[in-house]
Design a protein around this motif. Structure first.
Motif, PDB file in Angstrom:
ATOM      1  N   GLN A 168      86.031  73.653  21.594  1.00  0.00           N
ATOM      2  CA  GLN A 168      86.486  72.280  21.364  1.00  0.00           C
ATOM      3  C   GLN A 168      85.771  71.646  20.171  1.00  0.00           C
ATOM      4  O   GLN A 168      86.389  70.956  19.357  1.00  0.00           O
ATOM      5  CB  GLN A 168      86.253  71.453  22.627  1.00  0.00           C
ATOM      6  CG  GLN A 168      87.156  71.851  23.789  1.00  0.00           C
ATOM      7  CD  GLN A 168      86.803  71.140  25.082  1.00  0.00           C
ATOM      8  OE1 GLN A 168      85.766  70.503  25.178  1.00  0.00           O
ATOM      9  NE2 GLN A 168      87.666  71.265  26.084  1.00  0.00           N
ATOM     10  N   VAL A 169      84.454  71.905  20.055  1.00  0.00           N
ATOM     11  CA  VAL A 169      83.688  71.379  18.914  1.00  0.00           C
ATOM     12  C   VAL A 169      84.189  71.994  17.609  1.00  0.00           C
ATOM     13  O   VAL A 169      84.388  71.292  16.598  1.00  0.00           O
ATOM     14  CB  VAL A 169      82.183  71.667  19.100  1.00  0.00           C
ATOM     15  CG1 VAL A 169      81.400  71.328  17.830  1.00  0.00           C
ATOM     16  CG2 VAL A 169      81.629  70.893  20.291  1.00  0.00           C
ATOM     17  N   LEU A 170      84.414  73.319  17.611  1.00  0.00           N
ATOM     18  CA  LEU A 170      84.887  74.005  16.401  1.00  0.00           C
ATOM     19  C   LEU A 170      86.265  73.504  15.992  1.00  0.00           C
ATOM     20  O   LEU A 170      86.543  73.324  14.798  1.00  0.00           O
ATOM     21  CB  LEU A 170      84.922  75.514  16.643  1.00  0.00           C
ATOM     22  CG  LEU A 170      83.565  76.212  16.838  1.00  0.00           C
ATOM     23  CD1 LEU A 170      83.764  77.689  17.130  1.00  0.00           C
ATOM     24  CD2 LEU A 170      82.681  76.046  15.598  1.00  0.00           C
ATOM     25  N   GLN A 171      87.132  73.288  16.969  1.00  0.00           N
ATOM     26  CA  GLN A 171      88.469  72.789  16.659  1.00  0.00           C
ATOM     27  C   GLN A 171      88.398  71.389  16.045  1.00  0.00           C
ATOM     28  O   GLN A 171      89.113  71.091  15.080  1.00  0.00           O
ATOM     29  CB  GLN A 171      89.312  72.764  17.936  1.00  0.00           C
ATOM     30  CG  GLN A 171      90.704  72.173  17.736  1.00  0.00           C
ATOM     31  CD  GLN A 171      91.463  72.047  19.045  1.00  0.00           C
ATOM     32  OE1 GLN A 171      91.404  72.934  19.880  1.00  0.00           O
ATOM     33  NE2 GLN A 171      92.161  70.936  19.220  1.00  0.00           N
ATOM     34  N   HIS A 172      87.526  70.549  16.586  1.00  0.00           N
ATOM     35  CA  HIS A 172      87.410  69.175  16.083  1.00  0.00           C
ATOM     36  C   HIS A 172      86.816  69.151  14.677  1.00  0.00           C
ATOM     37  O   HIS A 172      87.238  68.350  13.825  1.00  0.00           O
ATOM     38  CB  HIS A 172      86.536  68.362  17.037  1.00  0.00           C
ATOM     39  CG  HIS A 172      86.390  66.924  16.632  1.00  0.00           C
ATOM     40  ND1 HIS A 172      85.304  66.452  15.900  1.00  0.00           N
ATOM     41  CD2 HIS A 172      87.196  65.850  16.852  1.00  0.00           C
ATOM     42  CE1 HIS A 172      85.451  65.169  15.693  1.00  0.00           C
ATOM     43  NE2 HIS A 172      86.581  64.759  16.262  1.00  0.00           N
ATOM     44  N   GLU A 173      85.837  70.015  14.422  1.00  0.00           N
ATOM     45  CA  GLU A 173      85.126  69.984  13.140  1.00  0.00           C
ATOM     46  C   GLU A 173      85.821  70.790  12.038  1.00  0.00           C
ATOM     47  O   GLU A 173      85.817  70.400  10.874  1.00  0.00           O
ATOM     48  CB  GLU A 173      83.701  70.515  13.322  1.00  0.00           C
ATOM     49  CG  GLU A 173      82.827  69.666  14.235  1.00  0.00           C
ATOM     50  CD  GLU A 173      82.531  68.300  13.618  1.00  0.00           C
ATOM     51  OE1 GLU A 173      82.470  68.193  12.373  1.00  0.00           O
ATOM     52  OE2 GLU A 173      82.357  67.340  14.395  1.00  0.00           O
ATOM     53  N   GLY A 175      89.045  72.718  12.564  1.00  0.00           N
ATOM     54  CA  GLY A 175      90.431  73.100  12.783  1.00  0.00           C
ATOM     55  C   GLY A 175      90.514  74.486  13.415  1.00  0.00           C
ATOM     56  O   GLY A 175      89.504  75.167  13.580  1.00  0.00           O
ATOM     57  N   TRP A 176      91.738  74.908  13.761  1.00  0.00           N
ATOM     58  CA  TRP A 176      91.866  76.197  14.447  1.00  0.00           C
ATOM     59  C   TRP A 176      91.529  77.366  13.534  1.00  0.00           C
ATOM     60  O   TRP A 176      90.987  78.392  13.983  1.00  0.00           O
ATOM     61  CB  TRP A 176      93.258  76.352  15.055  1.00  0.00           C
ATOM     62  CG  TRP A 176      94.382  76.599  14.073  1.00  0.00           C
ATOM     63  CD1 TRP A 176      95.164  75.658  13.477  1.00  0.00           C
ATOM     64  CD2 TRP A 176      94.836  77.864  13.605  1.00  0.00           C
ATOM     65  NE1 TRP A 176      96.085  76.253  12.643  1.00  0.00           N
ATOM     66  CE2 TRP A 176      95.908  77.616  12.713  1.00  0.00           C
ATOM     67  CE3 TRP A 176      94.457  79.179  13.830  1.00  0.00           C
ATOM     68  CZ2 TRP A 176      96.600  78.636  12.054  1.00  0.00           C
ATOM     69  CZ3 TRP A 176      95.141  80.203  13.184  1.00  0.00           C
ATOM     70  CH2 TRP A 176      96.198  79.937  12.303  1.00  0.00           C
ATOM     71  N   ARG A 177      91.823  77.238  12.232  1.00  0.00           N
ATOM     72  CA  ARG A 177      91.518  78.349  11.309  1.00  0.00           C
ATOM     73  C   ARG A 177      90.004  78.541  11.163  1.00  0.00           C
ATOM     74  O   ARG A 177      89.490  79.664  11.243  1.00  0.00           O
ATOM     75  CB  ARG A 177      92.158  78.098   9.945  1.00  0.00           C
ATOM     76  CG  ARG A 177      93.672  78.139   9.975  1.00  0.00           C
ATOM     77  CD  ARG A 177      94.273  78.026   8.576  1.00  0.00           C
ATOM     78  NE  ARG A 177      95.723  77.951   8.613  1.00  0.00           N
ATOM     79  CZ  ARG A 177      96.540  79.009   8.689  1.00  0.00           C
ATOM     80  NH1 ARG A 177      96.013  80.223   8.709  1.00  0.00           N
ATOM     81  NH2 ARG A 177      97.847  78.854   8.724  1.00  0.00           N
ATOM     82  N   GLY A 178      89.280  77.465  10.957  1.00  0.00           N
ATOM     83  CA  GLY A 178      87.824  77.556  10.853  1.00  0.00           C
ATOM     84  C   GLY A 178      87.200  78.018  12.161  1.00  0.00           C
ATOM     85  O   GLY A 178      86.236  78.794  12.171  1.00  0.00           O
ATOM     86  N   GLY A 179      87.771  77.539  13.281  1.00  0.00           N
ATOM     87  CA  GLY A 179      87.260  77.954  14.591  1.00  0.00           C
ATOM     88  C   GLY A 179      87.435  79.444  14.820  1.00  0.00           C
ATOM     89  O   GLY A 179      86.516  80.130  15.299  1.00  0.00           O
ATOM     90  N   PHE A 180      88.627  79.982  14.462  1.00  0.00           N
ATOM     91  CA  PHE A 180      88.868  81.418  14.608  1.00  0.00           C
ATOM     92  C   PHE A 180      87.901  82.223  13.737  1.00  0.00           C
ATOM     93  O   PHE A 180      87.388  83.272  14.157  1.00  0.00           O
ATOM     94  CB  PHE A 180      90.315  81.752  14.226  1.00  0.00           C
ATOM     95  CG  PHE A 180      91.294  81.577  15.349  1.00  0.00           C
ATOM     96  CD1 PHE A 180      91.025  80.732  16.415  1.00  0.00           C
ATOM     97  CD2 PHE A 180      92.510  82.254  15.353  1.00  0.00           C
ATOM     98  CE1 PHE A 180      91.919  80.570  17.459  1.00  0.00           C
ATOM     99  CE2 PHE A 180      93.417  82.099  16.393  1.00  0.00           C
ATOM    100  CZ  PHE A 180      93.123  81.251  17.448  1.00  0.00           C
ATOM    101  N   LEU A 181      87.645  81.735  12.537  1.00  0.00           N
ATOM    102  CA  LEU A 181      86.751  82.450  11.612  1.00  0.00           C
ATOM    103  C   LEU A 181      85.324  82.506  12.176  1.00  0.00           C
ATOM    104  O   LEU A 181      84.677  83.568  12.146  1.00  0.00           O
ATOM    105  CB  LEU A 181      86.759  81.736  10.256  1.00  0.00           C
ATOM    106  CG  LEU A 181      86.069  82.461   9.087  1.00  0.00           C
ATOM    107  CD1 LEU A 181      86.791  83.753   8.754  1.00  0.00           C
ATOM    108  CD2 LEU A 181      86.024  81.555   7.863  1.00  0.00           C
ATOM    109  N   ILE A 182      84.848  81.385  12.689  1.00  0.00           N
ATOM    110  CA  ILE A 182      83.480  81.347  13.248  1.00  0.00           C
ATOM    111  C   ILE A 182      83.381  82.196  14.511  1.00  0.00           C
ATOM    112  O   ILE A 182      82.397  82.917  14.717  1.00  0.00           O
ATOM    113  CB  ILE A 182      83.060  79.884  13.517  1.00  0.00           C
ATOM    114  CG1 ILE A 182      82.934  79.131  12.189  1.00  0.00           C
ATOM    115  CG2 ILE A 182      81.739  79.831  14.285  1.00  0.00           C
ATOM    116  CD1 ILE A 182      82.745  77.636  12.332  1.00  0.00           C
ATOM    117  N   LEU A 183      84.400  82.145  15.354  1.00  0.00           N
ATOM    118  CA  LEU A 183      84.399  82.974  16.551  1.00  0.00           C
ATOM    119  C   LEU A 183      84.422  84.464  16.192  1.00  0.00           C
ATOM    120  O   LEU A 183      83.807  85.296  16.876  1.00  0.00           O
ATOM    121  CB  LEU A 183      85.598  82.640  17.447  1.00  0.00           C
ATOM    122  CG  LEU A 183      85.535  81.305  18.192  1.00  0.00           C
ATOM    123  CD1 LEU A 183      86.832  81.064  18.961  1.00  0.00           C
ATOM    124  CD2 LEU A 183      84.347  81.265  19.136  1.00  0.00           C
TER     125      LEU A 183
END
Length: 473
Positions: A168-173, A175-183
């Protein structure tokens, strides 16, 4: 700390029950956490994916379904890879696949491409990590194995509690693309866990003899002889029935609470309660399963856990208040944790170390079909009736049925002593190595028949025995 080398012949090496095994346990804890929690944690990005690609919720839900299908359905493939290349290389490659899948998904421009990257590729990577980690845990622990399995299984609720808020934090900060990359970057930790899986080696004085014995045995990439074991067949049937209903309540309990008029955050808090109880239930059950009196009867403890879980579902179907659902989640967390801690411990006890790598792959393949059928079937029942009571009743009935199959099947169909070796091949290998170890110059002593003949000849000379050091007794 256990010494270490090729993992071709685990049955000939005594499990250290500690030492480097604790590092292996930590790696298995992390891998189990990623494998079970990741498909659920990815769901926090579904709303953005719906908005981005103009699709429905059912379309995005396929991502989690494909992840779970790959985790379970590729079991035989993982078994073949482990038996061919060993656990550590397979886990290292799996970690790269899991990470690469999420990184590639962050650049996708269609939902179909995400199915192949975040679904198929990442799911395959997690599968190549999950199964070998359990195999290595089985090799490093024997007396403490129930506790080790309970602690490793606790990774699932711990990571679920951590990854969902992180998503949820990654999505807020970002977006889904950045969140997928960090994950995707986080999943590279699977490679580090794979590096911890050092294969066991025998002591130096046994190393050459062990290699000779192992080389004489042809290696099977997938051992179907496990189906000759009645205990394995009964376990596989029971586990497949159990999985049909086991995962249904956690999927529907939040929606159930919302339909009773509760707020979204209040309804979602039910899963937090369930996960928190689950964290403590798994290690505790592992400790109980390791007790001297309980361990030989571990399969019946597993059957009790399944009956407990099934009756909890049946009682939960009668809940019509938020307080009732809270009580349901507490008892479901206890029983669900018991099942999670015991399911692979019982399989290890049934087939033994020698055949576990093949057995777990075949069991996961059988469970994959049930995983894909269970929740969607429950959803259709809900659509047809509009009542959650029937969903919980059917789920509970399926789990109780599986418990009856397991316990009755073992009680009436299995006639095997706990002390027996798990398989003839394992016993033969151990016997051959012991012969090589025990060989000594004393084995060259004269045979009793030769001594008797010599004594007789001496007596025949003068009718009496000549007394000398060689013939005196």
């Amino acid at each position: 700390m256990g010494a270490v080398v090729v993992d071709d012949s685990p049955s000939t090496v005594k499990a250290p029950d500690g030492g480097w095994g604790w590092a292996v346990l930590f790696g298995c804890f992390v891998i189990t956490g990623f494998s079970y929690a990741f498909p659920k944690a990815v769901s926090v990005f579904f709303k953005e994916l719906i908005r981005e690609f103009g699709i429905g919720y059912s379309d995005t839900a396929w991502i989690s379904s494909i992840l779970l299908a790959m985790l379970y359905g590729t079991g035989p493939l993982c078994s073949i890879c482990v038996n061919r290349f060993g656990c550590r290389p397979v886990m290292m490659v799996g970690g790269l696949f899991a990470s690469l899948g999420m990184v590639c998904a962050s650049f996708c421009t269609s939902i179909i491409a995400i199915y192949f990257t975040a679904g198929v590729l990442t799911g395959l990577g997690l599968a190549l990590n999950f199964q070998p980690s359990l195999i290595m845990l089985n090799r490093y622990f024997d007396k403490r194995r129930p506790l080790a399995n309970g602690l490793a299984a606790a990774g699932s609720p711990v990571f679920l509690c951590a990854l969902s808020p992180l998503g949820q934090v990654l999505q807020h900060e970002f977006g889904w693309r950045g969140g997928f990359l960090i994950l995707g970057g986080l999943l590279l930790n699977c490679c580090a866990c794979g590096a911890l899986m050092r294969p066991l080696e025998p002591p130096k004085n046994q190393k050459e003899e062990t290699k000779e014995v192992v080389k004489a045995k042809p290696k099977k990439l997938l051992d179907f002889s496990v189906f000759k074991d009645r205990g394995f067949v009964i376990y596989t049937i029971a586990a497949s029935i159990m999985v049909l209903g086991l995962f249904v309540p956690p999927v529907f309990v939040v929606s159930y609470a919302k339909d009773l008029g509760n707020e979204d955050t209040k309804a979602a808090f039910l899963l937090t309660i369930l996960g928190f109880i689950d964290i403590f239930a798994r290690p505790t059950c592992g400790i109980i399963a390791g007790l001297k009196w309980v361990r030989p009867r571990c399969v019946y403890l597993f059957g009790f856990a399944m009956i407990f879980n099934g009756f909890t579902d049946l009682m939960g179907s009668m809940s019509d208040t938020y307080g009732g659902l809270v009580v349901f989640c507490i008892f479901f967390g206890i029983s669900y944790g018991m099942v999670g801690a015991l399911q692979f411990e019982v399989l290890m006890a049934i087939v033994g170390t020698h055949k576990f790598s093949s057995a777990i792959g075949l069991v996961l393949l059988a469970e994959a079909i049930a995983v894909l059928i269970g929740p969607p079937s429950a959803g259709k029942i809900l659509d047809a009736t509009g009542r959650y009571m029937f969903v919980f009743l059917i789920a509970g009935t399926e789990v109780v049925t599986s418990a009856l199959v397991l316990t009755c099947g073992n009680f009436f169909c299995i006639k095997k002593k706990p002390e027996e070796p798990h398989c003839k091949e394992e016993a033969a290998e151990i016997g051959e190595i012991k012969k090589l170890e025990d060989k000594s110059p004393q084995d060259e002593k004269a045979e009793p028949a030769e001594v008797e003949q010599f004594m007789k000849e001496e007596t025949d000379k003068n009718g009496e025995v000549v007394t000398n050091p060689e013939t005196s007794v």
